[in-house]
Design a protein around this motif. Structure first.
Motif, short mmCIF file in Angstrom:
data_model
loop_
_atom_site.label_atom_id
_atom_site.label_comp_id
_atom_site.label_asym_id
_atom_site.label_seq_id
_atom_site.Cartn_x
_atom_site.Cartn_y
_atom_site.Cartn_z
N GLN A 81 0.84 -1.19 0.00
CA GLN A 81 0.00 0.00 0.00
C GLN A 81 0.88 1.25 0.00
O GLN A 81 1.96 1.25 0.59
N SER A 82 0.41 2.28 -0.66
CA SER A 82 1.14 3.55 -0.67
C SER A 82 1.12 4.15 0.73
O SER A 82 0.34 3.73 1.60
N ASP A 83 1.97 5.11 0.96
CA ASP A 83 2.10 5.72 2.28
C ASP A 83 0.78 6.31 2.79
O ASP A 83 0.50 6.27 3.98
N ASP A 84 -0.05 6.82 1.89
CA ASP A 84 -1.33 7.40 2.30
C ASP A 84 -2.44 6.36 2.40
O ASP A 84 -3.56 6.66 2.80
N GLN A 86 -4.11 4.97 0.09
CA GLN A 86 -5.13 5.11 -0.94
C GLN A 86 -4.82 4.34 -2.22
O GLN A 86 -5.72 4.04 -2.99
#
Length: 132
Positions: A81-84, A86
């Motif tokens: 998953q990306s850092d945010d 989303q």
């Protein structure tokens, strides 16, 4: 609202992150694409990932504790998953070892309790770090 794409013809699929991931589509063999969470037939537009920057054909997908492992015949990538939280991102694990077929991928518990991939990757790990 989600703008979906038509479900393409694909050769590989695997569950990860509560989504169905498809890969190696007829038109784009280097592509992987996640479904919407819990909606295995709804694939959002603009969410495709090409893990291999050279466009290598995806030959295997495997869910692991760390994320989704994506294989080409010569490379291995990890989708997380990306850092945010989303989206998703791809990282190269190795650009010199891959898997030629999805049925050659297996998970095995090592003595230390970590999961390792059983594939041509295992031979690479043994050469680099000794027998796991």
């Amino acid at each position: 609202p989600v703008e979906p794409v038509s479900v393409p013809e694909f050769k590989l699929c695997r569950m990860a992150f509560g989504r169905l991931w498809i890969g190696n589509t007829v038109d784009e063999p280097g592509l992987i694409r996640p479904s919407e969470p819990g909606k295995w037939g709804t694939f959002p537009k603009d969410k495709e990932i090409f893990p291999d920057p050279t466009g290598g054909q995806v030959t295997g997908l495997w869910a692991a504790n760390e994320g989704l492992l994506v294989f080409t015949s010569r490379s291995t990538f990890l989708i997380t998953q990306s850092d945010d939280g989303q989206d998703f991102k791809s990282a190269t694990i190795t650009a010199s070892v891959g898997c030629v077929a999805p049925n050659t991928i297996k998970t095995q518990k090592s003595v230390s309790g970590y999961s390792i991939m059983r594939c041509s990757l295992i031979n690479h790990l043994r050469q680099q770090h000794g027998n796991p």
